[in-house]
Design a protein around this motif. Structure first.
Motif, mmCIF file in Angstrom:
data_model
loop_
_atom_site.group_PDB
_atom_site.id
_atom_site.type_symbol
_atom_site.label_atom_id
_atom_site.label_comp_id
_atom_site.label_asym_id
_atom_site.label_seq_id
_atom_site.Cartn_x
_atom_site.Cartn_y
_atom_site.Cartn_z
ATOM 1 N N LEU A 1 3.402 7.623 32.870
ATOM 2 C CA LEU A 1 3.817 7.728 34.271
ATOM 3 C C LEU A 1 5.332 7.615 34.390
ATOM 4 C CD1 LEU A 1 0.999 5.606 35.950
ATOM 5 C CD2 LEU A 1 1.262 8.088 36.034
ATOM 6 N N GLU A 2 5.931 6.732 33.589
ATOM 7 C CA GLU A 2 7.387 6.599 33.582
ATOM 8 C C GLU A 2 8.039 7.892 33.075
ATOM 9 O OE1 GLU A 2 8.022 3.166 31.137
ATOM 10 O OE2 GLU A 2 7.744 1.781 32.820
ATOM 11 N N ASP A 3 7.379 8.574 32.128
ATOM 12 C CA ASP A 3 7.904 9.837 31.607
ATOM 13 C C ASP A 3 8.004 10.888 32.704
ATOM 14 O OD1 ASP A 3 8.149 8.794 29.068
ATOM 15 O OD2 ASP A 3 6.309 9.720 28.296
ATOM 16 N N ILE A 4 7.013 10.918 33.603
ATOM 17 C CA ILE A 4 7.058 11.872 34.719
ATOM 18 C C ILE A 4 8.326 11.647 35.522
ATOM 19 C CG2 ILE A 4 5.987 12.517 36.923
ATOM 20 C CD1 ILE A 4 3.266 11.891 35.610
ATOM 21 N N LEU A 5 8.621 10.390 35.803
ATOM 22 C CA LEU A 5 9.827 10.067 36.576
ATOM 23 C C LEU A 5 11.087 10.392 35.778
ATOM 24 C CD1 LEU A 5 8.667 6.687 38.133
ATOM 25 C CD2 LEU A 5 8.837 8.897 39.271
ATOM 26 N N GLU B 1 11.571 12.539 33.359
ATOM 27 C CA GLU B 1 11.785 13.983 33.203
ATOM 28 C C GLU B 1 12.255 14.626 34.510
ATOM 29 O OE1 GLU B 1 8.135 15.485 31.553
ATOM 30 O OE2 GLU B 1 8.297 14.155 29.822
ATOM 31 N N SER B 2 12.060 13.932 35.617
ATOM 32 C CA SER B 2 12.508 14.437 36.922
ATOM 33 C C SER B 2 13.858 13.858 37.325
ATOM 34 C CB SER B 2 11.467 14.108 37.987
ATOM 35 O OG SER B 2 10.276 14.787 37.717
ATOM 36 N N GLY B 3 14.487 13.138 36.425
ATOM 37 C CA GLY B 3 15.824 12.614 36.694
ATOM 38 C C GLY B 3 15.862 11.220 37.285
ATOM 39 N N TYR B 4 14.710 10.552 37.404
ATOM 40 C CA TYR B 4 14.679 9.193 37.934
ATOM 41 C C TYR B 4 14.814 8.184 36.795
ATOM 42 C CZ TYR B 4 13.097 10.901 42.468
ATOM 43 O OH TYR B 4 13.017 11.532 43.675
ATOM 44 N N VAL B 5 15.481 7.089 37.080
ATOM 45 C CA VAL B 5 15.595 5.983 36.146
ATOM 46 C C VAL B 5 14.656 4.890 36.642
ATOM 47 C CG1 VAL B 5 17.137 4.220 35.204
ATOM 48 C CG2 VAL B 5 17.987 6.533 35.621
ATOM 49 N N VAL B 6 13.811 4.380 35.748
ATOM 50 C CA VAL B 6 12.873 3.315 36.106
ATOM 51 C C VAL B 6 13.412 2.008 35.555
ATOM 52 C CG1 VAL B 6 10.512 2.464 35.903
ATOM 53 C CG2 VAL B 6 10.934 4.922 36.023
ATOM 54 N N MET C 1 19.632 7.946 46.613
ATOM 55 C CA MET C 1 20.860 8.667 46.306
ATOM 56 C C MET C 1 21.153 8.651 44.804
ATOM 57 S SD MET C 1 21.583 9.867 49.174
ATOM 58 C CE MET C 1 23.188 10.571 48.933
ATOM 59 N N LYS C 2 20.660 7.628 44.113
ATOM 60 C CA LYS C 2 20.921 7.526 42.682
ATOM 61 C C LYS C 2 19.687 7.817 41.843
ATOM 62 C CE LYS C 2 24.704 4.322 43.105
ATOM 63 N NZ LYS C 2 25.370 3.151 42.575
ATOM 64 N N LYS C 3 18.565 8.134 42.476
ATOM 65 C CA LYS C 3 17.303 8.411 41.784
ATOM 66 C C LYS C 3 16.928 7.262 40.854
ATOM 67 C CE LYS C 3 16.411 13.251 41.895
ATOM 68 N NZ LYS C 3 16.035 14.399 41.107
ATOM 69 N N ILE C 4 16.940 6.057 41.395
ATOM 70 C CA ILE C 4 16.546 4.877 40.641
ATOM 71 C C ILE C 4 15.320 4.272 41.303
ATOM 72 C CG2 ILE C 4 17.198 2.561 39.878
ATOM 73 C CD1 ILE C 4 20.108 3.501 39.913
ATOM 74 N N VAL C 5 14.286 4.048 40.509
ATOM 75 C CA VAL C 5 13.080 3.380 40.975
ATOM 76 C C VAL C 5 13.106 1.981 40.388
ATOM 77 C CG1 VAL C 5 10.563 3.353 40.881
ATOM 78 C CG2 VAL C 5 11.768 5.527 41.068
ATOM 79 N N VAL C 6 13.039 0.969 41.243
ATOM 80 C CA VAL C 6 13.059 -0.415 40.784
ATOM 81 C C VAL C 6 11.691 -1.023 41.059
ATOM 82 C CG1 VAL C 6 14.197 -2.654 40.960
ATOM 83 C CG2 VAL C 6 15.511 -0.567 41.351
ATOM 84 N N LEU C 7 11.031 -1.449 39.994
ATOM 85 C CA LEU C 7 9.727 -2.092 40.110
ATOM 86 C C LEU C 7 9.881 -3.589 39.880
ATOM 87 C CD1 LEU C 7 7.603 0.400 37.990
ATOM 88 C CD2 LEU C 7 7.642 0.223 40.457
#
Length: 90
Positions: free
Chosen positions: A11-15, A17-22, A38-44
């Motif tokens: 699931l993290e790979d999907i993000l 590959e789309s330019g998001y940082v987890v 704005m920075k394409k960062i997902v914080v869990l």
């Protein structure tokens, strides 16, 4: 979908590959995540257990602008699974 670390990674790979940082960080997240668009960062929330991480990513991915063409074949299949599950629950 199995609740394993491998599933979280896919699931993290999907993000990714789309330019998001987890990132996994401490915080008082109401839903277990926050998004800095704005920075394409997902914080869990780093205190989520494995099941919580998977459920959170499954909830989050359909809400993001994922470029399907940038995904690998395996990620495309996983993404379609996520979308189907999301539509079934919606």
């Amino acid at each position: 979908m199995k609740y394993t670390q491998s599933t979280v990674s896919k699931l993290e790979d999907i993000l990714g590959e789309s330019g998001y940082v987890v990132r996994y960080e401490r915080g008082t997240f109401q839903s277990g995540w926050c998004l800095l668009e704005m920075k394409k960062i997902v914080v869990l929330n780093k205190f989520l257990n494995l099941e919580g991480r998977i459920n959170t990513l499954m909830e989050l991915i359909p809400q993001l602008a994922i470029d399907f063409d940038k995904l690998t074949l395996e990620s495309q299949k996983r993404y379609e699974e996520v979308i189907k599950k999301f539509e079934a629950t919606a």
